[in-house]
Motif scaffolding. Structure first.
Motif, PDB file in Angstrom:
ATOM      1  N   LEU A 295       5.580  -0.971   2.355  1.00 46.53           N
ATOM      2  CA  LEU A 295       4.577  -0.117   3.008  1.00 46.53           C
ATOM      3  C   LEU A 295       3.264  -0.144   2.233  1.00 46.53           C
ATOM      4  O   LEU A 295       2.183  -0.196   2.818  1.00 46.53           O
TER       5      LEU A 295
ATOM      6  N   ILE B 176       5.423   4.657  12.319  1.00 47.63           N
ATOM      7  CA  ILE B 176       6.861   4.588  12.052  1.00 47.63           C
ATOM      8  C   ILE B 176       7.629   5.526  12.971  1.00 47.63           C
ATOM      9  O   ILE B 176       7.343   6.729  13.020  1.00 47.63           O
TER      10      ILE B 176
ATOM     11  N   ALA C  91       4.762   6.804   3.144  1.00 50.02           N
ATOM     12  CA  ALA C  91       4.232   6.560   4.491  1.00 50.02           C
ATOM     13  C   ALA C  91       3.038   7.471   4.778  1.00 50.02           C
ATOM     14  O   ALA C  91       2.029   7.040   5.349  1.00 50.02           O
TER      15      ALA C  91
ATOM     16  N   ASP D  63       2.407   6.690   8.520  1.00 50.53           N
ATOM     17  CA  ASP D  63       3.464   7.498   9.146  1.00 50.53           C
ATOM     18  C   ASP D  63       3.406   7.472  10.672  1.00 50.53           C
ATOM     19  O   ASP D  63       4.433   7.504  11.328  1.00 50.53           O
TER      20      ASP D  63
END
Lengths: 206, 206
Positions: free
Chosen positions: B76, B31, B22, B28
């Motif tokens: 991802l 998320i 991520a 990131d």
């Protein structure tokens, strides 16, 4: 393509995934099958040479040894010209890979429950452990029943993995009636079980 | 893209793979992190809702829940425009996926050894089981030392998985000196450990 070598056992559900994929992609004739026996407490030196994790299936191709079953299956699926069992991209791919992970997750739990109940010395068995693994198995079965539509349509690595998972329950967990409360899944499996590659790879009777 | 939700634990090496991916893919920030605690004998109801196998990591995306870590990481890696951590095809892809399978195989063995030695009631522990799992761990470590060149070059899902596997040994198997006979691997890991995404995801002290 150089001849490939598959380390497998007729009772391994993960190896069965590879064998079904090999037949569906018509690559089975190009694979030499090496039948091996092993457990986590009785490894096989030949397998260890090709897979340091010491598990089957392992596929030896020219210059590289591949494992575990998802990697081998995807590799084989890239060596033929027919319809892909691993959808290349988009939502179809994630649905298929998620389904494979669910089925493999059921199998991981089933193998651990099996080792607990049959391999481990009786006085060292821990009922909570077996119970925890059975809960995972039932959780996956319930999820499959609830989302049965995900299984419909042409075979993918997801549906093939589910077939191998259910087949393993019929093989090693005969007293666990998984069909009772899951009529849709039972019906789907009965139909899927007629596929030639599925019939050809049924585990042998004990 | 709708906000994604990751069920994880700071000590899970499989979740660490996802967290590093991520960060490396700069996803990131998109998320939401949900910190959960669970073991095979103490499941988490919230996780069970998103992953019937009852394990972390699980990633909830709009309309679908993804697992296990290889599936989440590949998903991802398909949601960004940068360099791919999963090489798209050819030999590079199989090398990276095989490396991931080796590292995850080490981790599977390490987790089972950990459960055997810490979770299971003392009188129910089976030394042969732990020995079998430690043999797998050492087998993977020896293979990585022997093929250190596979680890060189830009990060892939393979090298990220190896980092998480070695990091887990340092976290939970402090008395297992994996570096002693594997100087090349130790040196490689020391350098890799300086990467910001690796530093940011080191498991917290007990």
């Amino acid at each position: 393509m150089a001849k490939m070598k598959l380390y497998y056992s007729p009772s391994s559900p993960y190896a069965r995934k590879v064998r079904i994929v090999a037949m569906e992609t018509r690559l089975d004739k190009k694979i030499e099958m090496v039948n091996v026996a092993l457990t986590p407490v009785a490894p096989n030196a030949d397998v260890d040479k090709h897979n340091p994790v010491g598990k089957i299936p392992a596929l030896s191709v020219k210059g590289i040894d591949l494992f575990d079953s998802p990697v081998i299956c995807e590799y084989l699926d890239n060596q033929h010209k027919g319809r892909r069992l691993f959808p290349r991209k988009g939502r179809d791919r994630w649905v298929a890979l998620r389904l494979q992970a669910m089925a493999d997750g059921l199998l991981d739990a089933a193998l651990l429950a099996r080792y607990e109940g049959f391999l481990r010395p009786e006085e060292k068995r821990w009922p909570d452990w077996s119970k925890g693994q059975m809960k995972k198995i039932d959780g996956v079965l319930d999820a499959l029943e609830a989302e049965i539509r995900t299984l419909k349509g042409k075979p993918t690595i997801g549906t093939i993995s589910v077939i191998c998972a259910l087949g393993y329950l019929d093989f090693r967990f005969t007293s666990h009636d998984w069909r009772g409360k899951r009529p849709k899944l039972a019906k789907w499996f009965a139909a899927a079980a007629k596929t030639p590659s599925v019939k050809a790879t049924v585990p042998p009777p004990n």
